[in-house]
Design a protein around this motif. Structure first.
Motif, PDB file in Angstrom:
ATOM      1  N   UNK A 250       0.828  -1.206   0.000  1.00 42.80           N
ATOM      2  CA  UNK A 250       0.000   0.000   0.000  1.00 42.80           C
ATOM      3  C   UNK A 250       0.862   1.256   0.000  1.00 42.80           C
ATOM      4  N   UNK A 251       1.994   1.210   0.690  1.00 41.70           N
ATOM      5  CA  UNK A 251       2.881   2.372   0.733  1.00 41.70           C
ATOM      6  C   UNK A 251       3.468   2.678  -0.639  1.00 41.70           C
ATOM      7  N   UNK A 252       3.888   1.643  -1.365  1.00 41.67           N
ATOM      8  CA  UNK A 252       4.485   1.921  -2.673  1.00 41.67           C
ATOM      9  C   UNK A 252       3.429   2.400  -3.662  1.00 41.67           C
ATOM     10  N   UNK A 253       2.200   1.913  -3.524  1.00 41.00           N
ATOM     11  CA  UNK A 253       1.128   2.401  -4.392  1.00 41.00           C
ATOM     12  C   UNK A 253       0.896   3.898  -4.175  1.00 41.00           C
ATOM     13  N   UNK A 254       0.986   4.322  -2.941  1.00 44.65           N
ATOM     14  CA  UNK A 254       0.840   5.752  -2.644  1.00 44.65           C
ATOM     15  C   UNK A 254       1.944   6.548  -3.343  1.00 44.65           C
ATOM     16  N   UNK A 255       3.158   6.005  -3.371  1.00 45.08           N
ATOM     17  CA  UNK A 255       4.272   6.681  -4.048  1.00 45.08           C
ATOM     18  C   UNK A 255       4.043   6.754  -5.554  1.00 45.08           C
ATOM     19  N   UNK A 256       3.408   5.729  -6.132  1.00 43.42           N
ATOM     20  CA  UNK A 256       3.186   5.687  -7.579  1.00 43.42           C
ATOM     21  C   UNK A 256       2.169   6.727  -8.034  1.00 43.42           C
ATOM     22  N   UNK A 257       1.327   7.180  -7.115  1.00 43.07           N
ATOM     23  CA  UNK A 257       0.325   8.194  -7.460  1.00 43.07           C
ATOM     24  C   UNK A 257       0.969   9.531  -7.841  1.00 43.07           C
ATOM     25  N   UNK A 258       2.251   9.694  -7.569  1.00 51.38           N
ATOM     26  CA  UNK A 258       2.939  10.910  -8.013  1.00 51.38           C
ATOM     27  C   UNK A 258       3.050  10.942  -9.535  1.00 51.38           C
ATOM     28  N   UNK A 259       2.957   9.772 -10.162  1.00 47.91           N
ATOM     29  CA  UNK A 259       3.154   9.683 -11.605  1.00 47.91           C
ATOM     30  C   UNK A 259       1.872   9.329 -12.359  1.00 47.91           C
ATOM     31  N   UNK A 260       1.030   8.521 -11.761  1.00 44.93           N
ATOM     32  CA  UNK A 260      -0.158   8.020 -12.455  1.00 44.93           C
ATOM     33  C   UNK A 260      -1.426   8.365 -11.690  1.00 44.93           C
ATOM     34  N   UNK A 261      -2.498   8.591 -12.437  1.00 48.17           N
ATOM     35  CA  UNK A 261      -3.763   8.973 -11.819  1.00 48.17           C
ATOM     36  C   UNK A 261      -4.472   7.799 -11.164  1.00 48.17           C
ATOM     37  N   UNK A 262      -4.252   6.596 -11.707  1.00 44.16           N
ATOM     38  CA  UNK A 262      -5.015   5.443 -11.232  1.00 44.16           C
ATOM     39  C   UNK A 262      -4.081   4.258 -10.984  1.00 44.16           C
ATOM     40  N   UNK A 263      -3.912   3.937  -9.705  1.00 43.76           N
ATOM     41  CA  UNK A 263      -3.059   2.824  -9.287  1.00 43.76           C
ATOM     42  C   UNK A 263      -3.899   1.901  -8.414  1.00 43.76           C
ATOM     43  N   UNK A 264      -3.914   0.623  -8.754  1.00 46.17           N
ATOM     44  CA  UNK A 264      -4.726  -0.355  -8.031  1.00 46.17           C
ATOM     45  C   UNK A 264      -3.828  -1.462  -7.476  1.00 46.17           C
ATOM     46  N   UNK A 265      -4.210  -1.998  -6.329  1.00 43.50           N
ATOM     47  CA  UNK A 265      -3.403  -3.022  -5.658  1.00 43.50           C
ATOM     48  C   UNK A 265      -4.146  -4.353  -5.601  1.00 43.50           C
ATOM     49  N   UNK A 266      -3.491  -5.404  -6.054  1.00 45.92           N
ATOM     50  CA  UNK A 266      -4.077  -6.748  -6.076  1.00 45.92           C
ATOM     51  C   UNK A 266      -3.312  -7.688  -5.137  1.00 45.92           C
ATOM     52  N   UNK A 267      -3.837  -8.906  -5.000  1.00 45.47           N
ATOM     53  CA  UNK A 267      -3.269  -9.915  -4.094  1.00 45.47           C
ATOM     54  C   UNK A 267      -3.288  -9.453  -2.648  1.00 45.47           C
ATOM     55  N   UNK A 268      -4.182  -8.554  -2.311  1.00 47.46           N
ATOM     56  CA  UNK A 268      -4.165  -7.924  -0.981  1.00 47.46           C
ATOM     57  C   UNK A 268      -5.579  -7.810  -0.424  1.00 47.46           C
ATOM     58  N   UNK A 269      -6.124  -8.896   0.127  1.00 52.24           N
ATOM     59  CA  UNK A 269      -7.495  -8.850   0.662  1.00 52.24           C
ATOM     60  C   UNK A 269      -7.661  -7.737   1.692  1.00 52.24           C
ATOM     61  N   UNK A 270      -8.768  -7.024   1.593  1.00 54.91           N
ATOM     62  CA  UNK A 270      -9.089  -5.988   2.565  1.00 54.91           C
ATOM     63  C   UNK A 270      -8.543  -4.614   2.242  1.00 54.91           C
ATOM     64  N   UNK A 271      -7.690  -4.494   1.204  1.00 56.00           N
ATOM     65  CA  UNK A 271      -7.134  -3.185   0.882  1.00 56.00           C
ATOM     66  C   UNK A 271      -8.200  -2.260   0.304  1.00 56.00           C
ATOM     67  N   UNK A 272      -8.026  -0.969   0.533  1.00 59.10           N
ATOM     68  CA  UNK A 272      -8.914   0.050  -0.035  1.00 59.10           C
ATOM     69  C   UNK A 272      -8.410   0.505  -1.405  1.00 59.10           C
ATOM     70  N   UNK A 273      -7.269  -0.017  -1.832  1.00 59.46           N
ATOM     71  CA  UNK A 273      -6.657   0.459  -3.068  1.00 59.46           C
ATOM     72  C   UNK A 273      -7.145  -0.275  -4.317  1.00 59.46           C
ATOM     73  N   UNK A 274      -8.272  -0.965  -4.195  1.00 62.11           N
ATOM     74  CA  UNK A 274      -8.982  -1.448  -5.378  1.00 62.11           C
ATOM     75  C   UNK A 274     -10.015  -0.424  -5.832  1.00 62.11           C
TER      76      UNK A 274
END
Length: 641
Positions: A250-274
């Protein structure tokens, strides 16, 4: 003749079918293997590909065949990707696929599991016929096409999800090819051609910088291209230490938002980043829940793609007002999972050599299983057989019979049956504990009917998961109030997709989950593949029974594990380096592969330096799979690339 479909550019002749193993030379041209078709066709929701910004919740017919131009270590689809081409009798033609798309009222067709690079001429015929019927066409692909092929490919597809192996060339060399350059070149060209493009990349510990560079490279094409981050799950030779926690991902996905508008996280039950959030104001626009490791589903229909702040989300196509849910094991991930579970049983029966495994799979004995696994009725049958302890014994007998190894099958059945009786006698007195079984997060509850919850009830526990009315693939999202209201005294965290217990307890504290299991520290993480997917579940059952009946099991769990591993894997449990594989007990070198390992080590001076060979052999992207693949190609007469 040289094949110009992908940048590997194999030599195809009477002695070689190329890296994909699916092409032949007729003298003056290269064609698909005679009679080759598709092995399966199942309706799925588009989010299973995954795609999040294309016809949301749309129903598509997913197809797959065999072959792949990459040789990626730890590939979850290795079985179909490396199998020999199917016969005409056991496969579906493009016209039959189009007929099924129309019959099942799908919006179109999507090729997944194996790469269409390996079936390009077959896929081209299908795409042309589908377009004639105004159907949508797409695929998941590594996109390693040559420039000349890509120009034609771009006219055939409406959408793609491109699996990026990394920004540097290293990730691609580990998959048996040379460079990442063709992939980013092709993504850019497809985007310019008007194809809907989404991308995926795996994140493992240590490759943070590379993942960030992938996001930068994609953003150079367009910041609106969605990036699906796949939290690395170590299979095959990969050590579990390379798996990042859900929190780290989840932390690295937050970092990727500096470059891309839409970043989604998989293989991670319960995450809000879907979920999809507005890149302008941060508002939650659409909510999704975990549906499978590589998929999600919308909590409600995505009717409007416009935020209240005025920003319009770039989504192509009309959303479906009713989401489609695949039954049982029928979807891309679950089909691969079904093969992995068959593989897990075969391994315990002594089919340890991958070459022999593929031979058995290709013969009528297990080709029968292969063709039946492509049959929805058999997928449903397997789905129910693997959910209950005693019916799983019939699953073992089923596989053993097809492998012509009934005696070995009965040895495994006998081992499990003896221990089932021990737990059954213990559980006659019942347990006083209410039990909650989750996966990865306290907010993702495993489905009531899954094997894990049935192990709990078999052990005498009272599963609060049985109170769940809603079902989803693997499980469903629940609120903290559901957990608090049922007050479980024990919580088990799945051994397949887990989360470090310190993160787990931190989430419970943050969301005020104050049940007895949390306050009294009775949250237990099951060892990998000890509760589902492998005959090792019998060890998980005893582990669960021991926690539910403290001091009463009267069984030495370490000895039981050693006995199982020695009898069925030829190694002690304490010597194993576990990962997420169903069939492999260890991410290191098995005793049965030690000879091959030594042979390869002796050959290393011809290939390069032997320095650090012993350390590199257990890395996730190591040289051993590539060398094994080359050896396999040599056996088939394929010229190594």
């Amino acid at each position: 003749m040289q094949c110009n479909i992908c940048e590997v550019r194999c030599e195809i002749n009477k002695h070689s079918m190329g890296r994909c193993g699916t092409y032949v030379s007729t003298g003056n041209k290269i064609t698909q293997y005679p009679g080759m078709g598709y092995l399966g066709a199942y309706p799925i929701s588009i989010e299973a590909v995954p795609l999040h910004h294309f016809y949301p919740s749309g129903k598509f017919l997913q197809i797959f065949s065999t072959g792949c131009n990459f040789q990626c270590p730890g590939c979850m689809a290795r079985m179909p990707a490396s199998s020999r081409p199917p016969s005409q009798q056991s496969s579906l033609s493009p016209s039959e696929i189009v007929k099924r798309v129309l019959q099942q009222e799908c919006l179109g067709v999507v090729s997944a599991i194996n790469d269409p690079v390996a079936n390009y001429y077959l896929f081209r015929d299908l795409a042309v016929q589908a377009q004639e019927k105004n159907l949508l066409v797409g695929c998941s692909t590594n996109c390693y096409f040559t420039s000349e092929t890509l120009e034609e490919f771009g006219q055939l597809v409406d959408f793609v999800n491109v699996g990026i192996k990394g920004y540097s060339d290293r990730g691609y060399k580990n998959c048996g090819v040379t460079s990442s350059t063709p992939v980013f070149r092709n993504i850019s060209r497809l985007f310019d051609m008007g194809v809907h493009v989404e991308t995926s990349v795996a994140y493992s510990k240590g490759n943070e910088d590379d993942v960030i560079k992938v996001a930068e490279a994609v953003s150079d094409i367009s910041s609106t291209i969605p990036l699906h981050v796949m939290r690395f799950l170590p299979f095959g030779y990969a050590p579990i230490e390379l798996e990042p926690s859900v929190g780290e991902a989840e932390k690295i996905c937050s970092a990727l938002h500096r470059y891309l508008d839409f970043v989604y996280l998989f293989n991670s039950p319960g995450t809000k980043l879907l979920n999809t959030y507005c890149p302008e104001c941060g508002n939650l626009l659409i909510e999704r829940e975990f549906y499978r490791p590589f998929g999600s589903r919308l909590v409600k229909p995505w009717v409007s793609h416009k935020c209240s702040c005025g920003y319009s989300i770039p989504v192509q196509g009309k959303a479906s007002t009713e989401g489609f849910s695949e039954a049982g094991l029928i979807d891309s991930y679950s089909i691969s999972q079904a093969f992995s579970m068959v593989h897990a049983v075969l391994t315990c029966l002594g089919v340890l050599d991958d070459y022999k495994l593929m031979d058995i799979w290709g013969e009528d004995k297990l080709m029968d299983v292969w063709s039946k696994v492509s049959n929805p009725k058999t997928l449903t049958q397997i789905h129910y057989m693997i959910r209950q302890p005693y019916s799983y014994l019939e699953f073992i007998r089923f596989i053993a019979e097809k492998a012509n190894m009934p005696k070995k099958g009965e040895e495994l059945v006998s081992f499990i049956h003896k221990r089932l009786k021990i737990v059954q006698n213990l559980s006659a007195g019942k347990s006083s504990y209410y039990v909650y079984y989750c996966m990865g997060s306290p907010f993702f509850a495993l489905n009531a009917g899954r094997m894990e919850n049935n192990l709990v009830t078999f052990s005498g526990g009272v599963s609060i998961n049985k109170q769940l009315q809603k079902e989803g693939k693997l499980g469903v999202s629940v609120s903290p109030s559901f957990i608090n209201e049922h007050n479980p005294g024990v919580i088990f965290v799945s051994g397949f997709l887990s989360r470090p217990l310190d993160e787990f307890y931190a989430l419970c504290q943050k969301y005020e989950i104050h049940v007895d299991a949390v306050t009294q520290h009775r949250v237990y993480e099951i060892p990998p593949s000890w509760d589902f997917g492998s005959p090792r579940w019998i060890l998980g059952l005893m582990y669960i029974a021991d926690k539910l009946h403290p001091g009463k099991l009267e069984v030495d769990l370490k000895k039981e594990a050693d006995d199982f591993y020695l009898q069925f894997y030829g190694m002690r449990f304490k010597e194993a380096r576990p990962n997420r594989s169903f069939h492999r007990p260890s991410s290191g070198i098995w005793p049965h592969t030690q000879t091959l390992y030594n042979d390869l080590k002796m050959e290393m001076p011809k290939q390069g330096s032997t320095k650090n060979f012993d350390n590199e052999i257990i890395q996730p992207f190591n040289i051993l799979p590539a060398l094994i693949s080359s050896s396999k190609d040599d056996r088939k007469g394929v010229k190594p690339q």
